[in-house]
Design a protein around this motif. Sequence first.
Motif, PDB file in Angstrom:
ATOM      1  N   SER A  38      10.812   1.782  -7.217  1.00  0.00           N
ATOM      2  CA  SER A  38      11.050   1.338  -8.130  1.00  0.00           C
ATOM      3  C   SER A  38       9.899   0.305  -9.130  1.00  0.00           C
ATOM      4  CB  SER A  38      12.282   0.125  -8.101  1.00  0.00           C
ATOM      5  OG  SER A  38      13.335   0.570  -7.779  1.00  0.00           O
ATOM      6  N   GLY A  42       8.104   1.922 -12.635  1.00  0.00           N
ATOM      7  CA  GLY A  42       8.581   0.783 -13.801  1.00  0.00           C
ATOM      8  C   GLY A  42       7.415   0.351 -14.463  1.00  0.00           C
ATOM      9  N   THR A  45       6.558   3.621 -16.595  1.00  0.00           N
ATOM     10  CA  THR A  45       6.500   3.951 -17.271  1.00  0.00           C
ATOM     11  C   THR A  45       6.183   3.163 -18.175  1.00  0.00           C
ATOM     12  OG1 THR A  45       8.985   4.401 -15.954  1.00  0.00           O
ATOM     13  CG2 THR A  45       9.408   3.749 -18.463  1.00  0.00           C
ATOM     14  N   ARG A 373      14.565  -6.764 -13.780  1.00  0.00           N
ATOM     15  CA  ARG A 373      13.857  -6.203 -14.902  1.00  0.00           C
ATOM     16  C   ARG A 373      13.985  -7.412 -15.792  1.00  0.00           C
ATOM     17  NH1 ARG A 373      15.739   0.199 -14.857  1.00  0.00           N
ATOM     18  NH2 ARG A 373      17.705  -1.280 -16.527  1.00  0.00           N
ATOM     19  N   PRO A 392       8.308  -4.874 -13.785  1.00  0.00           N
ATOM     20  CA  PRO A 392       8.766  -3.601 -14.667  1.00  0.00           C
ATOM     21  C   PRO A 392       9.155  -3.168 -13.198  1.00  0.00           C
ATOM     22  CG  PRO A 392       6.500  -3.966 -14.268  1.00  0.00           C
ATOM     23  CD  PRO A 392       6.599  -4.740 -14.097  1.00  0.00           C
ATOM     24  N   THR A 394      12.526  -0.505 -11.962  1.00  0.00           N
ATOM     25  CA  THR A 394      12.952   0.744 -12.267  1.00  0.00           C
ATOM     26  C   THR A 394      13.454   1.753 -11.065  1.00  0.00           C
ATOM     27  OG1 THR A 394      11.102   1.321 -14.413  1.00  0.00           O
ATOM     28  CG2 THR A 394      12.622   3.103 -14.188  1.00  0.00           C
ATOM     29  N   ASN A 396      14.840   4.394  -9.429  1.00  0.00           N
ATOM     30  CA  ASN A 396      15.461   5.900  -9.659  1.00  0.00           C
ATOM     31  C   ASN A 396      16.680   6.587  -8.997  1.00  0.00           C
ATOM     32  OD1 ASN A 396      14.221   8.822  -9.183  1.00  0.00           O
ATOM     33  ND2 ASN A 396      13.821   8.451 -11.086  1.00  0.00           N
TER      34      ASN A 396
END
Length: 434
Positions: A38, A42, A45, A373, A392, A394, A396
């Motif tokens: 993650s 992140g 991104t 986050r 960050p 993220t 998935n």
Amino acid sequence: MFSLLHLALRNLFAHRERVLLLLGITAAASGVIVAVSSLAAGVATAQREAVTTFLTGDLNVGGFFKVHPDSIAPVVGDAGKVRGVLEPQVPQGCSLRERGRSFALAGAGRRRTGSFLVGMDVASEKDSLSRFRVASGRLEDLARPRTLAVSTTLAERLQVKTGDLATLFAQPVGGGRRNALDVEVVAITEKAGLLGESAGLLVSNETLRELDGFKPGSAGVLQVVCGDTPVDVDALGTSLRDSLRGAGFDVLPAANQSYAEKQMLLLREGWRGQKLDVSTWEDESSFMSFVTLGLTALAVLVSLVVLVLVVIGLFVALSVAVRERTREIGTLRAMGMQRRSVVALFMTEGLLLGFVGSALGVVLSSVLCVALRGAVPLHEEIANLFFSGTLPLTPNLGLCVLAVVLVTVGAGFATLIPAARAASLTPRSAMESL
């Protein structure tokens, strides 16, 4: 099959303390894998958002112009004709914007600092302006002639604030004496990771043309911006190259390099005139790919280490379990259970432990990542590297499923040898263990 599953579940409930320990191990393993992946996702991104905000579109059609072999400028001379070729091929949901790109030296008093200079069409980029984080001033004021926005990094070096005057110095097309342009600082943008220093100067396209001596109708680069619209930029880039060549333009071959790297290489070549270049956002940010590549390598390494530890831990625990359950296994063999059924029983128990534990770990880790986050501030150096002032993360779905599969398969491998040992026990073992 169902009888084996029922028997496996009864055995797991009968040894709750050991099962809870093994569930904790598998849950921790999958949780670590999800957390690291993650973070890597992140950062990737955040990097893409920063790059496509400051420097590049999803796809870029730029150019290099040489008045003579010893000079080069990143400009498209006949931007109108190029735009006419591009516009019919812009995918639905995407847009075409014009940006300028150059390099300039900014000065205030006796202080000097250099940075990439980005030109913007302020009137048509209302959505893009909202993606910049502004510390002070207004980016909309760049629409006024001879105005400048600087990053906080460069503002600190120059010791300027909004309303102050600065001077931009740049080399015009064809060489000669440097141009100098007095500008007003109308905005200071917050840091965008490593781009805070490498792309810290923003002006309007008109101001950039005046500074670099570009003629009206020229453009630095035409960018296809797609946002969240899924587009195969490589396929689209190939199509645009073919169309531009068909329209009579000299187009450079694809290369995973930023425009600045290509410019240095092309400067050594002895040609004159205009060449166009089609590049993706990944090409333009290739000089920063070490960040995402490094984090991806770290995620893979951590995942492998965690999987090895899980396999070893489960192997030891299940090997001990086989010894403790000698009487039980011997009794099952005496009741007629075949060796392969014993193997299947232990494999089912191991796979159940791996699946349930990893699924639990993935859910908990994903919830924690979502909760953290944007809530954990980062030190300045780490924030620059991660292109974000906060952590960050993220999660998935695909990576979460992969974590469950990897840990479950690892648990299955850890169970193989203990299951084979259990199957090798004879009914006599039950009598000897009494």
